[in-house]
Design a protein around this motif. Structure first.
Motif, PDB file in Angstrom:
ATOM      1  N   THR A 151      75.493 -91.809  10.712  1.00  0.00           N
ATOM      2  CA  THR A 151      74.037 -91.738  10.779  1.00  0.00           C
ATOM      3  C   THR A 151      73.552 -90.344  10.407  1.00  0.00           C
ATOM      4  O   THR A 151      74.325 -89.382  10.346  1.00  0.00           O
ATOM      5  N   ARG A 152      72.252 -90.244  10.193  1.00  0.00           N
ATOM      6  CA  ARG A 152      71.645 -88.958   9.833  1.00  0.00           C
ATOM      7  C   ARG A 152      71.748 -87.930  10.962  1.00  0.00           C
ATOM      8  O   ARG A 152      71.457 -86.751  10.747  1.00  0.00           O
ATOM      9  N   ASP A 153      72.158 -88.357  12.156  1.00  0.00           N
ATOM     10  CA  ASP A 153      72.303 -87.413  13.272  1.00  0.00           C
ATOM     11  C   ASP A 153      73.343 -86.338  13.001  1.00  0.00           C
ATOM     12  O   ASP A 153      73.354 -85.309  13.687  1.00  0.00           O
ATOM     13  N   ILE A 154      74.211 -86.552  12.030  1.00  0.00           N
ATOM     14  CA  ILE A 154      75.245 -85.556  11.743  1.00  0.00           C
ATOM     15  C   ILE A 154      74.630 -84.254  11.246  1.00  0.00           C
ATOM     16  O   ILE A 154      75.201 -83.172  11.422  1.00  0.00           O
ATOM     17  N   ILE A 155      73.442 -84.340  10.661  1.00  0.00           N
ATOM     18  CA  ILE A 155      72.722 -83.137  10.208  1.00  0.00           C
ATOM     19  C   ILE A 155      71.354 -83.161  10.870  1.00  0.00           C
ATOM     20  O   ILE A 155      70.465 -83.901  10.457  1.00  0.00           O
ATOM     21  N   ALA A 156      71.205 -82.362  11.912  1.00  0.00           N
ATOM     22  CA  ALA A 156      69.975 -82.357  12.707  1.00  0.00           C
ATOM     23  C   ALA A 156      69.090 -81.196  12.304  1.00  0.00           C
ATOM     24  O   ALA A 156      69.557 -80.076  12.091  1.00  0.00           O
ATOM     25  N   LEU A 157      67.805 -81.469  12.203  1.00  0.00           N
ATOM     26  CA  LEU A 157      66.819 -80.436  11.878  1.00  0.00           C
ATOM     27  C   LEU A 157      65.927 -80.225  13.086  1.00  0.00           C
ATOM     28  O   LEU A 157      65.216 -81.134  13.513  1.00  0.00           O
ATOM     29  N   VAL A 158      65.977 -79.039  13.661  1.00  0.00           N
ATOM     30  CA  VAL A 158      65.141 -78.706  14.817  1.00  0.00           C
ATOM     31  C   VAL A 158      63.785 -78.271  14.293  1.00  0.00           C
ATOM     32  O   VAL A 158      63.672 -77.252  13.606  1.00  0.00           O
ATOM     33  N   THR A 159      62.736 -79.040  14.616  1.00  0.00           N
ATOM     34  CA  THR A 159      61.392 -78.720  14.136  1.00  0.00           C
ATOM     35  C   THR A 159      60.486 -78.201  15.236  1.00  0.00           C
ATOM     36  O   THR A 159      59.369 -77.791  14.970  1.00  0.00           O
ATOM     37  N   SER A 160      60.963 -78.225  16.491  1.00  0.00           N
ATOM     38  CA  SER A 160      60.136 -77.747  17.597  1.00  0.00           C
ATOM     39  C   SER A 160      59.854 -76.265  17.440  1.00  0.00           C
ATOM     40  O   SER A 160      60.652 -75.514  16.881  1.00  0.00           O
ATOM     41  N   ARG A 161      58.717 -75.834  18.000  1.00  0.00           N
ATOM     42  CA  ARG A 161      58.341 -74.431  17.909  1.00  0.00           C
ATOM     43  C   ARG A 161      59.016 -73.625  19.019  1.00  0.00           C
ATOM     44  O   ARG A 161      58.391 -72.875  19.747  1.00  0.00           O
ATOM     45  N   GLY A 162      60.272 -73.813  19.196  1.00  0.00           N
ATOM     46  CA  GLY A 162      60.990 -73.066  20.206  1.00  0.00           C
ATOM     47  C   GLY A 162      61.461 -71.728  19.683  1.00  0.00           C
ATOM     48  O   GLY A 162      61.533 -71.492  18.487  1.00  0.00           O
ATOM     49  N   GLN A 163      61.777 -70.844  20.611  1.00  0.00           N
ATOM     50  CA  GLN A 163      62.268 -69.542  20.224  1.00  0.00           C
ATOM     51  C   GLN A 163      63.720 -69.650  19.775  1.00  0.00           C
ATOM     52  O   GLN A 163      64.506 -70.408  20.328  1.00  0.00           O
TER      53      GLN A 163
END
Length: 786
Positions: free
Chosen positions: A524-536
């Motif tokens: 699944t696409r979960d193997i490459i995760a993109l973090v889009t949250s505005r976290g530090q």
């Protein structure tokens, strides 16, 4: 100790609303059987009444008429069936299950008579269904408004029905009259209840760019903008917008939906034309700049306290945990406050979300390792194909980022790294295919040794695990990194800069689709995760329990910060201060100039671009090469700053302020050195260990001497520093260039993303005690087998 949550300022600001529009969706107004939900409707009316009494003006947009009318049409359709029609059905229950499965005599007779088709019997099944839906809407309007009238009258409040079509918004005189009617109703305390006139519009429900609205979500947004509402509330059957379908494990409610947010969309409700995608689109439309509407909240209508929890001035609770998802006008003070407030409290949740992503990525990576190499190659080929076939989408998204960068005053250096082109995408896809055509990097036996008779030890290559890549303004990094991770069997956690948000989102989707297509759904696409949250970034750097290696791609400040603030091993370089030394043995000024100009101007913002030009002092006198090179640089638009000796010799007009600097643009430092010895000393003192080059005569001993003595990741003879690149090295791509001395150095391709593990195979049972002591039964042979 109290654990109550105080209301955040951005949510508290919503309570100062003067005029609010509340849209109740079909899934809120009606139950699954189409009957009205008296519990939810009663709660909505009660809360609207509270807002009304507090002085807030309320407009409602409601769905549900079609569902209520459908029951009425089925009931009367059965009553009008002939005995023959009833007995011809094997199962009457089947006839009344839904609109799609029922053919009413009244409907079919009306169509057969040509009443609707004006004599043309060839009415399509699709049009037939639409006309039936229209009849349902007409039949249900009376019941729905009767219900609202009954409920509001118990609160001593009057309501008025307004049925609209798209033409009412397009016709200026109609819109003016409509706005006047709304204002007059509100001024005397009457609540307008708006719905689309589906009996006229045939329950269109088709989304395209030619229509102002296609469902009651987009109608609500249009009304909020047209009728001067401060806020719009969209009631739905879920608690708000989630980062993925709410029924999926680990899904999280988003208290605020940022401009560049991406989420997974699940199935829409059983009734109605909208869905979560429609609500997100409508919410974004409602708060689009250009109207008074500054906020839109998507939240659950099943929560009988939902409206007052958002808008009531007198709402008083111990726990003010935000309900629903807020959308705010881009660039507004409310958006700025929301971003600030959410960021202040989501550090831990960002870390938690990233941790879950990293864990899921590791799980998928382990599945990837179990596939055959042919299957893994198919995934890579699919990624390369996806970049080419979706080129237009990617470039369109990149254009949005470039436009935003220009508006935000982003530096030329970052804009240069941000821009994607046809040529860049072509190079990326070519590189990915090159990686796919390489031999399988996993399971390669690096060493084999016989420890004893029947006991064989092997060392093989394996993936590192989960890689975290943090990159700024480099959307072309993602396909390179992703392809190398897939080839090496690693999981990937990506955190891109906000300046490339749209590009990253588009590329990530293309890669995710390709992974699932190329693997036939095995990965699944979960193997490459993109973090889009505005976290530090600081919060993500604490994930040493789930991330095995951090690779930063960005500015010196970013890389230095990451190295200083994480326990996770870091692979990369902070500076790209590259030198070109022109030796006294050079005789061809044109060739020297060609190389120097290429090293500086081919891609000035790249980390392998020349930043300092060192000239042997003899090049100023006998050969005049120095002047030719400087003239060529200036013709190419390069600003040459002088070191102390260069200024004294009159080579430059402006003195350099520092001797070690990564300019990242069409600027370079020029300095004169006495000999190669001094050039090497200068490089070791002021360089970054990235890439250094010498230009010399083919038969000069200086070339080999320079190659052997200079301490850097890449050292070149008569070649531009721009060759320090994974693609140009034949690695297919690179995750970055490492100036460290442990594990990997220089452009890091697949091999740099591997580690090793030991495998011990025994014939029969072997125990260590048998090899110990004076009376040991077995002896070590320690014989190398390869």
């Amino acid at each position: 100790m109290s654990t109550a949550t105080k209301e955040q300022p951005y949510r508290r600001a919503l309570r100062s609303t003067h005029r609010v529009l509340i849209k109740a969706g079909t899934s809120v107004v009606a139950n699954n059987d189409g009957r009205p939900s008296l519990t939810r409707l009663g709660a909505i009316v009660e809360q609207v009444a509270e807002l009304h009494r507090s002085g807030m003006e309320v407009i409602m947009v409601t769905s549900g008429a079609t569902g209520m009318g459908r029951r009425l049409m089925r009931k009367h359709g059965r009553m009008n069936m002939t005995m023959a029609e009833m007995t011809s059905s094997n199962d009457l229950t089947d006839l009344t299950e839904g609109v799609q499965d029922v053919t009413l005599r009244s409907e079919s007779n009306f169509l057969d008579d040509g009443g609707l088709t004006m004599g043309d019997p060839a009415l399509s099944e699709k049009d037939s269904q639409k006309t039936f839906q229209s009849a349902c809407a007409a039949g249900g309007q009376f019941e729905m408004m009767s219900l609202y009238n009954s409920l509001f009258s118990q609160m001593d409040i009057s309501a008025a029905q307004i049925l609209l079509t798209e033409g009412d918004f397009r016709d200026e005189s109609h819109l003016t009259s409509l706005m006047y009617s709304i204002e007059r109703l509100l001024s005397v305390g009457i609540i307008p209840i708006i719905n689309e006139n589906d009996a006229v519009t045939a329950n269109r429900g088709t989304a395209d760019n030619t229509h102002l609205f296609t469902d009651n979500d987009s109608l609500a947004a249009l009304c909020a903008r047209s009728f001067s509402c401060d806020m719009c509330i969209l009631l739905t059957d879920v608690d708000g917008v989630f980062d993925r379908p709410p029924n999926e494990k680990g899904s999280k409610l988003l208290p605020f939906f940022a401009q560049n947010q991406t989420v997974g969309i699940g199935e829409k409700s059983l009734h109605g034309r909208g869905g979560m995608a429609a609500k997100i689109s409508a919410a974004q439309m409602a708060v689009k700049p250009g109207s008074q509407c500054r906020a839109c909240v998507v939240l659950s209508g099943a929560d009988l306290d939902s409206i007052r929890s958002i808008a009531s001035k007198d709402y008083d609770m111990d726990d003010y945990s935000p309900k629903g998802t807020l959308f705010a006008t881009p660039g507004s003070e409310l958006e700025k406050q929301a971003l600030e407030d959410v960021e202040a409290v989501t550090g831990d949740s960002v870390s938690e979300a990233a941790s879950l992503m990293a864990t899921a990525s590791r799980d998928q990576a382990r599945k990837l390792q179990s596939l055959s190499y042919a299957e893994r190659q198919a995934i890579l080929f699919a990624v390369a194909e996806g970049l080419e076939s979706q080129k237009a989408t990617i470039l369109a998204s990149n254009a949005i980022d470039l436009k935003n960068a220009q508006k935000d005053g982003t530096s030329k250096e970052l804009v240069g790294r941000l821009k994607l082109t046809d040529a860049k995408l072509k190079t990326l896809s070519t590189g990915i295919r090159q990686i796919a055509n390489e031999p399988d990097p996993l399971g390669v036996v690096k060493a084999k040794r016989e420890l004893a008779d029947g006991l064989e030890l092997s060392q093989i290559t394996v993936p590192i695990g989960v890689l975290m890549i943090i990159f700024e303004s480099r959307p072309d990094s993602m396909p390179q990194i992703a392809s190398l991770a897939l080839a090496s069997g690693n999981g990937l956690l990506l955190k891109g800069g906000k300046e490339a948000a749209f590009s990253n989102e588009a590329i990530h989707k293309v890669i995710g689709d390709a992974i699932e297509k190329g693997s036939g759904g095995k990965i699944t696409r979960d193997i490459i995760a993109l973090v889009t949250s505005r976290g530090q970034v600081a919060d993500m750097l604490k994930l040493d329990d789930v991330v095995d290696l951090v690779i930063p791609r960005g500015s010196n400040a970013l890389v230095s910060y990451i190295k200083a603030n994480t326990r996770i091993p870091v692979l990369g370089h902070a500076d790209g201060v590259c030198h070109v030394y022109v030796d006294k043995s050079c005789t061809d000024a044109d060739l020297v100039s060609k190389l120097v100009v290429d090293a500086k101007t081919d891609y000035p913002s790249a980390c392998n671009a020349m930043e300092t030009l060192l000239l042997h002092e003899d090049t100023l006198q006998s050969t005049h090469i120095a002047m030719s090179v400087l003239m060529s640089l200036r013709v190419a638009g390069v600003k040459c700053l002088g070191g102390p000796k260069a200024m004294k010799a009159g080579l430059c007009d402006i003195a350099a302020k520092e001797m070690k600097c990564e300019y990242g643009d069409l600027t370079c430092l020029v300095e004169i050195v006495k000999d190669m010895e001094e050039a090497i000393d200068w490089i070791h003192k002021n360089g970054s260990g990235h890439t250094e080059a010498i230009v010399c005569a083919e038969d000069s001993e200086a070339g080999e001497d320079f190659l052997n003595r200079v301490d850097a990741a890449c050292v070149f003879k008569n070649a531009s520093t721009r060759f320090a690149d994974g693609f140009r090295f034949g690695l297919g791509a690179e995750v970055g260039i490492s100036t460290g001395r442990i594990h990997a150095r220089g452009p890091v391709g697949v091999e740099g993303l591997l580690t090793v593990k030991w495998q011990l195979r025994s014939e029969g049972i072997n125990v260590a005690s048998e090899y110990e002591g004076d009376d040991r039964k077995k002896v070590y042979t320690h014989k190398d087998l390869m």
